[in-house]
Design a protein around this motif. Structure first.
Motif: not given
Ligand SMILES: *[C@@H]1O[C@H](CO)[C@@H](O)[C@H](O)[C@H]1NC(C)=O
Ligand SMILES: *[C@@H]1O[C@H](CO)[C@@H](O)[C@H](O)[C@H]1NC(C)=O
Length: 209
Positions: A70-73, A83, A92, A119-121, A126, A144
């Motif tokens: 998972l990545s941060k926005p 997000d 996102r 997840s799209c994250k 991303d 998500d």
């Protein structure tokens, strides 16, 4: 010592044989497909083992693996990444920073993961959604949607349709400068199934109106 090396060697050969799948040579980046296939097969094997010994459910192994990515926005020089929730569903957003004279297209993206993980994250999604926003100068929305088995069918489809309808509201199109005639719903794997189903449902609804 020699005995251990021999055992390790034999193990490697058997394992390599297990994960080997013939892949057509004429496809682009064959090695990448091979690598992804090997990772999925290995995860599947580990998942089966973990389930057999009662450590965790098969799908939880995939869930755990995908949550590691998972990545941060993080916004960059071209795209603002946020997000937020649309109709209480986490999304996102990728919003191009450059001012635009005309309304922008929007790409709605539904990630894959057999309806049970992803997840799209995740970093690869991303990267993809950021790239798309950049390349097409488009507003990109990753969704998500809820995952099975905790939320069985049709939860994922309901979420996808809700988000699409949310975006189609005039005030939201205005807010993000989106051209209503230029909205695309896309996805990969289970996300592609959702994209096809959501498109049909949303189009049918608009025909009735
Ligand atoms: C921003 O856009 C420029 C021009 O298209 C491109 O060269 C650059 O790599 C982009 N930056 C990022 C972080 O993607
Ligand atoms: C989105 O909704 C979830 C619950 O569905 C909540 O936990 C989260 O804080 C919300 N996020 C934002 C950015 O509003």
């Amino acid at each position: 010592m020699g005995y251990k090396i021999l055992c390790f060697g034999i193990f490697c050969v058997i394992f390599a044989y297990y994960i080997y799948t013939p892949i057509p040579e004429n496809i682009e980046e064959c090695w990448r497909v091979r690598m992804i296939d090997a990772v999925v097969k290995t995860t599947s094997l580990v998942g089966t083992l973990f389930e057999e010994i009662g450590l965790m459910k098969y799908e939880d192994t995939f869930l755990t693996l995908s949550s590691l990515h998972l990545s941060k926005p993080v916004s960059d020089e071209n795209v603002t990444v946020i997000d937020t929730n649309f109709s209480d569903i986490p999304v996102r957003l990728y919003l191009p920073k450059k001012k635009s004279e005309i309304l922008r297209p929007a790409i709605i993206y539904l990630h894959g993961g057999a309806f049970v993980f992803g997840s799209c994250k995740m970093q690869p999604y991303d990267d993809l959604n950021r790239w798309t926003a950049n390349k097409l100068d488009a507003v990109v929305v990753g969704i998500d949607y809820r995952l099975a088995p905790q939320y069985p069918f049709p939860a994922a489809l309901e979420d996808s349709v809700l988000v699409v309808k949310f975006i189609l509201q005039d005030k939201i199109l205005d807010k993000y400068g989106v051209d209503p005639a230029c909205i695309c719903i896309s996805g990969d794997s289970s996300g592609a199934t959702l994209a096809a189903a959501a498109t049909q449902l949303v189009c049918c609804v608009s025909l009735e109106v």
